[in-house]
Design a protein around this motif. Structure first.
Motif, PDB file in Angstrom:
ATOM      1  N   ALA A  17       0.852  -1.198   0.000  1.00 44.77           N
ATOM      2  CA  ALA A  17       0.000   0.000   0.000  1.00 44.77           C
ATOM      3  C   ALA A  17       0.884   1.243   0.000  1.00 44.77           C
ATOM      4  N   PRO A  18       0.328   2.390  -0.345  1.00 44.64           N
ATOM      5  CA  PRO A  18       1.132   3.619  -0.319  1.00 44.64           C
ATOM      6  C   PRO A  18       1.773   3.834   1.049  1.00 44.64           C
ATOM      7  N   ASN A  19       2.862   4.570   1.052  1.00 44.42           N
ATOM      8  CA  ASN A  19       3.594   4.860   2.283  1.00 44.42           C
ATOM      9  C   ASN A  19       2.619   5.424   3.312  1.00 44.42           C
ATOM     10  N   HIS A  20       2.544   4.805   4.486  1.00 48.67           N
ATOM     11  CA  HIS A  20       1.545   5.211   5.459  1.00 48.67           C
ATOM     12  C   HIS A  20       1.934   6.477   6.225  1.00 48.67           C
ATOM     13  N   VAL A  21       3.093   7.053   5.946  1.00 47.33           N
ATOM     14  CA  VAL A  21       3.472   8.312   6.567  1.00 47.33           C
ATOM     15  C   VAL A  21       3.287   9.460   5.575  1.00 47.33           C
ATOM     16  N   ARG A  35      15.519  -9.880   0.448  1.00 43.54           N
ATOM     17  CA  ARG A  35      16.529 -10.269   1.424  1.00 43.54           C
ATOM     18  C   ARG A  35      16.818  -9.059   2.299  1.00 43.54           C
ATOM     19  N   VAL A  36      16.792  -9.250   3.605  1.00 47.18           N
ATOM     20  CA  VAL A  36      17.031  -8.170   4.561  1.00 47.18           C
ATOM     21  C   VAL A  36      18.525  -7.842   4.565  1.00 47.18           C
ATOM     22  N   ILE A  37      18.831  -6.586   4.334  1.00 48.85           N
ATOM     23  CA  ILE A  37      20.215  -6.121   4.378  1.00 48.85           C
ATOM     24  C   ILE A  37      20.572  -5.688   5.793  1.00 48.85           C
ATOM     25  N   GLU A  38      19.648  -4.957   6.419  1.00 44.98           N
ATOM     26  CA  GLU A  38      19.915  -4.445   7.760  1.00 44.98           C
ATOM     27  C   GLU A  38      18.604  -4.241   8.507  1.00 44.98           C
ATOM     28  N   VAL A  39      18.645  -4.464   9.804  1.00 41.30           N
ATOM     29  CA  VAL A  39      17.507  -4.179  10.673  1.00 41.30           C
ATOM     30  C   VAL A  39      17.895  -2.969  11.506  1.00 41.30           C
ATOM     31  N   MET A  40      17.130  -1.898  11.369  1.00 39.13           N
ATOM     32  CA  MET A  40      17.428  -0.663  12.105  1.00 39.13           C
ATOM     33  C   MET A  40      16.468  -0.536  13.278  1.00 39.13           C
ATOM     34  N   GLY A  41      17.000  -0.328  14.435  1.00 37.80           N
ATOM     35  CA  GLY A  41      16.204  -0.278  15.657  1.00 37.80           C
ATOM     36  C   GLY A  41      15.484   1.024  15.889  1.00 37.80           C
ATOM     37  N   PHE A  42      15.043   1.682  14.846  1.00 36.45           N
ATOM     38  CA  PHE A  42      14.294   2.928  14.988  1.00 36.45           C
ATOM     39  C   PHE A  42      12.809   2.622  14.914  1.00 36.45           C
ATOM     40  N   ALA A  43      12.039   3.263  15.751  1.00 35.92           N
ATOM     41  CA  ALA A  43      10.590   3.076  15.704  1.00 35.92           C
ATOM     42  C   ALA A  43      10.050   3.713  14.426  1.00 35.92           C
ATOM     43  N   CYS A  44       9.139   3.016  13.781  1.00 35.99           N
ATOM     44  CA  CYS A  44       8.512   3.548  12.576  1.00 35.99           C
ATOM     45  C   CYS A  44       7.626   4.725  12.979  1.00 35.99           C
ATOM     46  N   PRO A  45       7.584   5.783  12.169  1.00 34.01           N
ATOM     47  CA  PRO A  45       6.736   6.939  12.506  1.00 34.01           C
ATOM     48  C   PRO A  45       5.256   6.584  12.668  1.00 34.01           C
ATOM     49  N   CYS A  46       4.827   5.481  12.094  1.00 32.44           N
ATOM     50  CA  CYS A  46       3.414   5.108  12.218  1.00 32.44           C
ATOM     51  C   CYS A  46       3.103   4.559  13.603  1.00 32.44           C
ATOM     52  N   GLY A  47       4.115   4.141  14.326  1.00 33.38           N
ATOM     53  CA  GLY A  47       3.911   3.602  15.658  1.00 33.38           C
ATOM     54  C   GLY A  47       3.533   2.140  15.692  1.00 33.38           C
ATOM     55  N   ARG A  48       3.489   1.473  14.528  1.00 31.61           N
ATOM     56  CA  ARG A  48       3.088   0.064  14.487  1.00 31.61           C
ATOM     57  C   ARG A  48       4.237  -0.915  14.679  1.00 31.61           C
ATOM     58  N   ALA A  51      10.978  -1.360  14.545  1.00 33.63           N
ATOM     59  CA  ALA A  51      12.173  -1.468  13.710  1.00 33.63           C
ATOM     60  C   ALA A  51      11.828  -1.203  12.255  1.00 33.63           C
ATOM     61  N   LEU A  52      12.824  -0.763  11.521  1.00 36.92           N
ATOM     62  CA  LEU A  52      12.700  -0.569  10.079  1.00 36.92           C
ATOM     63  C   LEU A  52      13.624  -1.559   9.399  1.00 36.92           C
ATOM     64  N   LEU A  53      13.183  -2.118   8.278  1.00 39.15           N
ATOM     65  CA  LEU A  53      13.979  -3.089   7.532  1.00 39.15           C
ATOM     66  C   LEU A  53      14.508  -2.453   6.263  1.00 39.15           C
ATOM     67  N   ASP A  54      15.792  -2.631   6.009  1.00 38.64           N
ATOM     68  CA  ASP A  54      16.393  -2.203   4.755  1.00 38.64           C
ATOM     69  C   ASP A  54      16.482  -3.435   3.866  1.00 38.64           C
ATOM     70  N   VAL A  55      15.731  -3.428   2.761  1.00 40.90           N
ATOM     71  CA  VAL A  55      15.714  -4.561   1.850  1.00 40.90           C
ATOM     72  C   VAL A  55      16.340  -4.205   0.501  1.00 40.90           C
ATOM     73  N   GLY A  56      17.039  -3.086   0.446  1.00 38.98           N
ATOM     74  CA  GLY A  56      17.734  -2.696  -0.776  1.00 38.98           C
ATOM     75  C   GLY A  56      16.867  -1.966  -1.787  1.00 38.98           C
ATOM     76  N   VAL A  57      15.623  -1.668  -1.447  1.00 41.65           N
ATOM     77  CA  VAL A  57      14.733  -0.937  -2.340  1.00 41.65           C
ATOM     78  C   VAL A  57      14.420   0.392  -1.661  1.00 41.65           C
ATOM     79  N   CYS A  62       8.773  -0.138   7.101  1.00 44.13           N
ATOM     80  CA  CYS A  62       8.151  -0.625   8.332  1.00 44.13           C
ATOM     81  C   CYS A  62       8.085  -2.155   8.263  1.00 44.13           C
ATOM     82  N   GLU A  63       8.459  -2.804   9.355  1.00 45.01           N
ATOM     83  CA  GLU A  63       8.476  -4.261   9.335  1.00 45.01           C
ATOM     84  C   GLU A  63       7.084  -4.869   9.242  1.00 45.01           C
TER      85      GLU A  63
END
Length: 91
Positions: A17-21, A35-48, A51-57, A62-63
């Protein structure tokens, strides 16, 4: 999911779905694996998620958009050992 997911794991995109922020369309494709490149321990702005996942795209996502795929199980198969055949000499 944060504890279970790590770099190198495969995740399935279940929400493209479109970016929820910002409301902008996302370049992710529902049903695609990433494939997950990195898991960042930052809370997503949506509050859901926590962590945020970097998948190279684009950047990080948001996880809650992903589901962790099970790791492939290694199956030990018996291997055939080829031995040379003995030949009989006939005189």
């Amino acid at each position: 999911m944060t504890d279970a997911v790590g770099p190198g794991d495969l995740v399935l995109c279940v929400n493209a779905a479109p970016n929820h922020v910002t409301g902008e369309p996302v370049p992710l494709v529902a049903g695609e694996t990433y494939r997950v490149i990195e898991v960042m321990g930052f809370a997503c702005p949506c509050g859901r998620s926590d962590a945020l996942l970097d998948v190279g795209v684009a950047f990080a996502w948001c996880e809650t958009r992903f589901r962790l795929l099970p790791k492939p199980k290694f199956e030990a198969r018996p291997r055939r050992v080829s031995a040379p055949k003995e030949k009989e000499t006939i005189r």
